[in-house]
Design a protein around this motif. Structure first.
Motif, PDB file in Angstrom:
ATOM      1  N   PRO A 119       0.880   4.069 -10.530  1.00 52.48           N
ATOM      2  CA  PRO A 119       0.534   2.062 -10.371  1.00 52.48           C
ATOM      3  C   PRO A 119       1.200   2.381  -8.787  1.00 52.48           C
ATOM      4  O   PRO A 119       2.247   2.413  -8.712  1.00 52.48           O
ATOM      5  CB  PRO A 119       1.098   2.051 -11.542  1.00 52.48           C
ATOM      6  CG  PRO A 119       1.826   2.272 -12.948  1.00 52.48           C
ATOM      7  CD  PRO A 119       2.024   3.781 -12.198  1.00 52.48           C
ATOM      8  N   PRO A 120       0.299   1.878  -8.206  1.00 55.37           N
ATOM      9  CA  PRO A 120      -0.129   1.590  -7.001  1.00 55.37           C
ATOM     10  C   PRO A 120       0.504  -0.056  -6.898  1.00 55.37           C
ATOM     11  O   PRO A 120       0.391  -0.786  -7.736  1.00 55.37           O
ATOM     12  CB  PRO A 120      -1.451   1.032  -6.535  1.00 55.37           C
ATOM     13  CG  PRO A 120      -1.955   1.135  -7.178  1.00 55.37           C
ATOM     14  CD  PRO A 120      -1.250   1.812  -9.051  1.00 55.37           C
ATOM     15  N   ASN A 121       1.390  -0.564  -5.927  1.00 60.79           N
ATOM     16  CA  ASN A 121       1.338  -1.935  -5.378  1.00 60.79           C
ATOM     17  C   ASN A 121       0.450  -1.623  -4.822  1.00 60.79           C
ATOM     18  O   ASN A 121      -0.103  -1.822  -4.652  1.00 60.79           O
ATOM     19  CB  ASN A 121       2.768  -1.935  -4.193  1.00 60.79           C
ATOM     20  CG  ASN A 121       4.543  -0.902  -4.623  1.00 60.79           C
ATOM     21  OD1 ASN A 121       4.457  -1.159  -5.791  1.00 60.79           O
ATOM     22  ND2 ASN A 121       4.463   0.007  -3.974  1.00 60.79           N
ATOM     23  N   TYR A 122       0.738  -4.068  -5.103  1.00 64.30           N
ATOM     24  CA  TYR A 122      -0.345  -4.523  -4.527  1.00 64.30           C
ATOM     25  C   TYR A 122       0.184  -6.045  -3.614  1.00 64.30           C
ATOM     26  O   TYR A 122       1.240  -6.572  -4.162  1.00 64.30           O
ATOM     27  CB  TYR A 122      -1.239  -5.241  -5.888  1.00 64.30           C
ATOM     28  CG  TYR A 122      -2.178  -4.507  -5.751  1.00 64.30           C
ATOM     29  CD1 TYR A 122      -3.249  -4.262  -5.604  1.00 64.30           C
ATOM     30  CD2 TYR A 122      -1.936  -3.483  -7.661  1.00 64.30           C
ATOM     31  CE1 TYR A 122      -4.138  -3.165  -6.386  1.00 64.30           C
ATOM     32  CE2 TYR A 122      -2.189  -3.320  -8.256  1.00 64.30           C
ATOM     33  CZ  TYR A 122      -4.169  -2.603  -7.948  1.00 64.30           C
ATOM     34  OH  TYR A 122      -4.549  -1.358  -8.393  1.00 64.30           O
ATOM     35  N   GLY A 123      -0.454  -5.610  -2.475  1.00 66.27           N
ATOM     36  CA  GLY A 123      -0.040  -6.793  -1.553  1.00 66.27           C
ATOM     37  C   GLY A 123      -1.270  -7.415  -0.853  1.00 66.27           C
ATOM     38  O   GLY A 123      -2.108  -7.784  -1.724  1.00 66.27           O
ATOM     39  N   PRO A 124      -0.242  -8.404   0.038  1.00 70.24           N
ATOM     40  CA  PRO A 124      -1.637  -9.506   0.475  1.00 70.24           C
ATOM     41  C   PRO A 124      -3.206  -9.426   0.889  1.00 70.24           C
ATOM     42  O   PRO A 124      -2.595  -7.609   1.887  1.00 70.24           O
ATOM     43  CB  PRO A 124      -1.069 -11.094   1.149  1.00 70.24           C
ATOM     44  CG  PRO A 124       0.244  -9.812   1.239  1.00 70.24           C
ATOM     45  CD  PRO A 124       0.661  -8.852   0.445  1.00 70.24           C
ATOM     46  N   VAL A 125      -4.403  -9.527   0.754  1.00 66.11           N
ATOM     47  CA  VAL A 125      -5.199  -9.409   1.724  1.00 66.11           C
ATOM     48  C   VAL A 125      -4.465  -9.170   3.490  1.00 66.11           C
ATOM     49  O   VAL A 125      -4.436 -10.091   3.614  1.00 66.11           O
ATOM     50  CB  VAL A 125      -6.503  -9.865   1.640  1.00 66.11           C
ATOM     51  CG1 VAL A 125      -7.213  -9.694   2.555  1.00 66.11           C
ATOM     52  CG2 VAL A 125      -6.758  -9.445   0.360  1.00 66.11           C
ATOM     53  N   PRO A 154       1.610   3.614  -3.151  1.00 64.19           N
ATOM     54  CA  PRO A 154       1.078   3.306  -1.901  1.00 64.19           C
ATOM     55  C   PRO A 154       0.797   1.831  -2.160  1.00 64.19           C
ATOM     56  O   PRO A 154       0.908   1.336  -2.982  1.00 64.19           O
ATOM     57  CB  PRO A 154      -0.817   3.918  -1.723  1.00 64.19           C
ATOM     58  CG  PRO A 154      -0.902   4.400  -3.544  1.00 64.19           C
ATOM     59  CD  PRO A 154       0.138   3.879  -4.625  1.00 64.19           C
ATOM     60  N   THR A 155       0.811   1.359  -1.369  1.00 64.12           N
ATOM     61  CA  THR A 155       0.826  -0.588  -1.178  1.00 64.12           C
ATOM     62  C   THR A 155      -0.780  -0.917  -0.786  1.00 64.12           C
ATOM     63  O   THR A 155      -1.329  -0.003   0.181  1.00 64.12           O
ATOM     64  CB  THR A 155       1.317  -1.311  -0.011  1.00 64.12           C
ATOM     65  OG1 THR A 155       2.909  -1.052  -0.701  1.00 64.12           O
ATOM     66  CG2 THR A 155       1.045  -2.943  -0.339  1.00 64.12           C
ATOM     67  N   ILE A 156      -1.370  -1.267  -1.706  1.00 66.87           N
ATOM     68  CA  ILE A 156      -2.961  -1.270  -2.097  1.00 66.87           C
ATOM     69  C   ILE A 156      -2.897  -2.789  -1.412  1.00 66.87           C
ATOM     70  O   ILE A 156      -2.073  -4.411  -2.129  1.00 66.87           O
ATOM     71  CB  ILE A 156      -3.669  -0.877  -2.947  1.00 66.87           C
ATOM     72  CG1 ILE A 156      -3.677   0.181  -3.426  1.00 66.87           C
ATOM     73  CG2 ILE A 156      -5.536  -1.962  -3.209  1.00 66.87           C
ATOM     74  CD1 ILE A 156      -5.120   0.204  -4.701  1.00 66.87           C
ATOM     75  N   PHE A 157      -3.517  -3.332  -0.322  1.00 66.22           N
ATOM     76  CA  PHE A 157      -3.291  -4.602  -0.088  1.00 66.22           C
ATOM     77  C   PHE A 157      -4.952  -5.351  -0.491  1.00 66.22           C
ATOM     78  O   PHE A 157      -6.664  -5.234  -0.375  1.00 66.22           O
ATOM     79  CB  PHE A 157      -4.154  -4.738   1.897  1.00 66.22           C
ATOM     80  CG  PHE A 157      -2.226  -4.042   2.264  1.00 66.22           C
ATOM     81  CD1 PHE A 157      -1.214  -5.139   2.193  1.00 66.22           C
ATOM     82  CD2 PHE A 157      -2.721  -2.833   3.094  1.00 66.22           C
ATOM     83  CE1 PHE A 157      -0.383  -4.294   2.533  1.00 66.22           C
ATOM     84  CE2 PHE A 157      -1.839  -2.669   4.446  1.00 66.22           C
ATOM     85  CZ  PHE A 157      -0.508  -3.123   3.911  1.00 66.22           C
ATOM     86  N   GLY A 158      -4.577  -6.765  -1.225  1.00 64.95           N
ATOM     87  CA  GLY A 158      -5.912  -7.426  -2.108  1.00 64.95           C
ATOM     88  C   GLY A 158      -5.808  -6.671  -3.701  1.00 64.95           C
ATOM     89  O   GLY A 158      -5.091  -6.038  -4.068  1.00 64.95           O
ATOM     90  N   ASP A 159      -7.136  -6.597  -4.723  1.00 71.53           N
ATOM     91  CA  ASP A 159      -7.080  -6.298  -5.685  1.00 71.53           C
ATOM     92  C   ASP A 159      -7.184  -4.939  -5.685  1.00 71.53           C
ATOM     93  O   ASP A 159      -7.443  -4.423  -6.675  1.00 71.53           O
ATOM     94  CB  ASP A 159      -7.973  -7.867  -6.440  1.00 71.53           C
ATOM     95  CG  ASP A 159      -8.773  -7.043  -5.403  1.00 71.53           C
ATOM     96  OD1 ASP A 159      -9.256  -6.490  -5.232  1.00 71.53           O
ATOM     97  OD2 ASP A 159      -9.637  -8.564  -6.739  1.00 71.53           O
TER      98      ASP A 159
END
Ligand code: UD1
Length: 317
Positions: free
Chosen positions: A265-271, A202-207
């Motif tokens: 491990p997830p992807n991280y994107g901008p908040v 998944p993409t997690i927005f933020g940290d």
């Protein structure tokens, strides 16, 4: 038992509520839904005194006609999603504010006794203190949050000016079976669960340290049923409808990986714009006035929901 009407009754939360009402022996349950974000399939298999009306709450005349004879209205219809209200503010405002206004107008016009409203925890915004208590000042950060808060104000005015009994329940990130994972605006757990079943990241927005008080849908149904039965002295108020806990997105994704025995491990994107950092409810007021305390832990709700998505995924495979 009474004649109930559920706006948004073909949606994820509304249809769970319809199930709860029918299983409690309601004499009639009218569902009002325009099937924009709800689905007829959410009501499949239900038997009993169910009356489905494909009506848009923006259509006052059709809404008032559908509401004839109802004693208690649960107002669940909305265009949810913080980012959607930023990308598409006009329909979001029309449904969430003008639609709620129509529900209240129609309720008084046809003699409904009580309206119970799906308000939102987003009304709090970022407050320095957790958990969030109903007496805290509100601080909406998005059009969605402001729209949902406007609805609370309207309910309060309607009780004061027109004698309608009203209760607002501030939902805290509700999840469970039938939450639609089909859009970028879908609730994060529905997206996480379908991702893990398909072994996608998944993409997690933020940290990922953003936290939410994820609340299992059956607890929200239970609270609504208690609100319908509560004495008049419990009306004219706003209550948190939460679990009382706080889980980070990293923790939720880690729990799913553990259950499934995989490492992704997830992807991280901008908040995301309008996002609240931390959310956790104080449940004391609902316990005191509505006599409801959460019955499901986050993990119990999560496991039950994951099994539901697994069943759906296997059916479509
Ligand atoms: C908000 C409200 C909630 C309301 C809902 C309606 C708060 C605290 N909560 O939920 O009460 O019911 O609106 O839509 O305001 N995210 C990801 N990856 C994704 C999708 C989302 O990391 O693919 C993140 C979001 O950026 C957010 C969190 O997950 O930080 C939860 O998002 P979402 O499930 O959309 O709900 P909220 O916006 O928190």
């Amino acid at each position: 038992m009474s004649h109930f009407l559920v706006t948004g009754g073909a949606g994820f939360i509304g249809s769970a509520l319809v199930r709860g009402l029918l299983s409690q022996g309601a004499s009639r349950v009218t569902v009002v839904d325009n099937l924009l974000t709800g689905h007829a399939r959410n009501l499949e298999g239900l038997s009993g005194p169910l009356d489905f009306r494909q009506v848009d709450i923006r259509d006052y005349a059709a809404l008032a006609a559908a509401m004839q004879g109802a004693e208690i209205v649960f107002h669940e219809a909305a265009i949810p999603s913080v980012p959607r209200s930023i990308h598409e503010p006009i329909p979001s405002h029309d449904v969430n504010v003008n639609g709620t206004f129509n529900v209240l107008r129609a309720a008084t016009a046809v003699g409904v006794r009580r309206v119970i409203y799906a308000a939102s925890s987003s009304a709090y915004g970022d407050t320095p203190v957790l958990p969030k208590v109903e007496s805290m000042p509100t601080n909406p950060k998005s059009p969605y949050a402001a729209q949902k808060l406007m609805g609370e104000y309207y309910l309060s005015c309607w009780q004061g000016c027109f004698g309608l009994e009203t209760i607002s329940l501030r939902y805290f990130n509700v999840f469970g079976p039938r939450q639609d994972p089909g859009s970028a605006y879908s609730g994060v757990l529905s997206l996480f669960m379908t991702a893990i079943l398909e072994r996608r990241t998944p993409t997690i927005f933020g940290d990922g340290e953003t936290s939410r008080d994820f609340t299992y849908v059956e607890d929200v149904v239970g609270l609504n049923l208690k609100a319908a039965a509560a004495p008049v002295s419990a009306c004219g108020r706003v209550y948190n409808a939460g679990n009382g806990g706080r889980i980070t997105l990293n923790e939720a994704w880690a729990m799913l990986q553990k259950i499934e025995g995989v490492s992704l491990p997830p992807n991280y994107g901008p908040v995301r714009a309008g996002d609240v950092r931390d959310s956790q409810s104080d449940t004391a007021l609902a316990v005191e006035y509505l006599k409801h305390s959460p019955q499901y832990t986050f993990e119990q709700g999560m496991r039950a929901t994951l099994e539901w998505y697994r069943g759906e995924w296997q059916k479509s495979a």
